[in-house]
Each structure stands twice: as structure tokens, then as C-alpha cells.
Scaffold this active site. Structure first.
Site, PDB file in Angstrom:
ATOM      1  N   ALA A  78      -5.552  28.780 -36.407  1.00  0.00           N
ATOM      2  CA  ALA A  78      -6.610  29.559 -35.759  1.00  0.00           C
ATOM      3  C   ALA A  78      -7.104  30.644 -36.695  1.00  0.00           C
ATOM      4  CB  ALA A  78      -6.095  30.187 -34.460  1.00  0.00           C
ATOM      5  N   ASP A  79      -8.317  31.076 -36.449  1.00  0.00           N
ATOM      6  CA  ASP A  79      -8.864  32.227 -37.155  1.00  0.00           C
ATOM      7  C   ASP A  79      -9.688  33.040 -36.160  1.00  0.00           C
ATOM      8  OD1 ASP A  79      -9.276  33.447 -39.981  1.00  0.00           O
ATOM      9  OD2 ASP A  79     -11.264  33.486 -39.051  1.00  0.00           O
ATOM     10  N   THR A  80      -9.523  34.350 -36.184  1.00  0.00           N
ATOM     11  CA  THR A  80     -10.192  35.236 -35.220  1.00  0.00           C
ATOM     12  C   THR A  80     -10.989  36.310 -35.949  1.00  0.00           C
ATOM     13  OG1 THR A  80      -8.414  34.908 -33.595  1.00  0.00           O
ATOM     14  CG2 THR A  80      -9.845  36.818 -33.282  1.00  0.00           C
ATOM     15  N   GLY A 115     -11.705  30.402 -33.829  1.00  0.00           N
ATOM     16  CA  GLY A 115     -11.741  28.971 -34.082  1.00  0.00           C
ATOM     17  C   GLY A 115     -10.320  28.452 -34.006  1.00  0.00           C
TER      18      GLY A 115
END
Length: 207
Positions: A78-80, A115
Site C-alpha cells: 500500500a501507499d498513502t 493505493g
């Protein structure tokens, strides 16, 4: 206990690890990746988080090829990012970063975007974009300074951690709370189940 496939988290984030544990899907291994997270010229925040989540999981899959102890594993990455007034805010690494973020967020709405990517043992990748809208109260100078003194901002996107002291700043939150913490659980579990990971089987194991 019944056997289940192994689960790999392509991140060193303790928040994402804890959220997967909360969902009954404690990772069997952590494989943080070292990729360039610099936004491309003109790249929108939505495109950025989806691209980085996919690149992280692709890098983890390369490492997994030599990890025979993790053969047949499912993988999550994930990427935030936090976006406000059309800007992607940094992960605050300095006091100046955090102060600038808090001053910008004060009294304004912003969007937290994550994502998420999930790969099955065959390497098929599925992705999802999740957005949560928040509005912060107007922050006084004393509130900003006290939060800076707490140190909670270190390494946090947008310079704050909603699950900590900054929770008192949120006037309104529309969407996934766990997304703001770092991993939207509903969407992540849906991706895992769609990929064939027996999420509810892990619940039974934990009884």
C-alpha cells in the site's frame, strides 16, 4: 488449526501490520521495499499512490522468488498520501515539515488516498484506490506547538496520525477511517478474498 497460505506485507509500517492483525490476517513476513517514491512531473495524487503500491508489490514479488520459506504466499502492499489544496503533502521528517503541514490543514478539508495492491501466489496483481475526506478544526498556535512537541508527526503523511492525539483535530471524516491510519481494511480484505486468500479461515484459527 488448519493450514492456510502465508501472507506477506510489503511494508515495514507498524500501523499496516497492526491493521492486518485486527482483520485476523497477521502477516507471516514483512518485506519492505526500497523504491523511489518521488512523484513524476505532473503526476496526480491518485495516479501516484496506485503506481507506488504496484511498484512496491512488484519489488516484493522479485524478492519472494528467492524466499522458498514463503512459497505460495499472498502479498499486500500500500501507499498513502495526504492531499490538500491540490498539493501532495510530504511524509514529515523534520519539525519544519510537520509545522507546514499542520498550518495548511488547519480549518481545511483534505483527502487521504491509499493505493492498495494484492498479489496471489501466481503473481497476478489486483489494485484498489481508496479516498477519505477529512476536515480539521482551526488549530491554535498552542495546539500546533503541543502536537509538534509530542513527536507523533514523525514519518507520517501530512504530518499527523489520526489514531493518536491528532484525532481531536478531526471535525468530520467521510469514508474509511482505517484508510487514514494507513490501510483500508474493507477494500484490502475484499482484494484478498477475491485473490483466493481464506480471510475468514484465519478468524476460525484465532478462536
Amino acid at each position: 488449526m488448519t493450514d492456510r497460505p502465508k501472507l506477506v506485507l510489503a511494508s515495514a509500517s507498524p500501523r499496516r501490520h497492526a491493521l492486518l492483525e485486527q482483520a485476523g490476517c497477521a502477516p507471516d513476513a514483512l518485506l519492505p521495499t526500497d523504491i523511489d517514491e518521488t512523484p513524476r512531473r505532473g503526476e496526480a495524487a491518485r495516479s501516484l499512490v496506485q503506481r507506488l503500491a504496484k511498484e512496491k508489490i512488484e519489488a516484493a514479488l522479485v524478492t519472494l522468488k528467492s524466499r522458498y520459506d514463503l512459497a505460495g504466499a499472498y502479498t499486500v502492499s500500500a501507499d498513502t498520501v495526504v492531499a490538500c489544496t491540490g498539493r501532495v503533502l510530504p511524509k514529515a521528517e523534520t519539525l519544519e515539515d510537520a509545522e507546514a503541514c499542520l498550518r495548511l490543514l488547519s480549518g481545511r478539508s483534505h483527502i487521504v488516498m491509499t493505493g492498495v495492491a494484492v498479489a496471489n501466489p501466481q503473481g497476478t496483481i489486483r489494485t484498489r484506490l481508496v479516498e477519505t475526506r477529512l476536515r480539521f478544526k482551526h488549530l491554535s498556535l498552542d495546539e500546533i506547538n503541543a502536537y509538534l512537541d509530542s513527536g507523533e508527526w514523525r514519518g507520517k503523511a501530512g504530518g499527523y496520525a489520526i489514531q493518536g492525539l491528532a484525532g481531536v483535530f478531526a471535525l468530520r471524516l467521510v469514508g474509511s477511517y482505517t484508510n487514514v491510519v494507513g490501510l483500508p481494511l474493507y477494500e484490502t480484505v475484499s482484494l484478498l478474498e477475491g485473490a483466493g486468500f481464506p480471510v475468514r479461515g484465519t478468524w476460525r484459527e484465532n478462536l
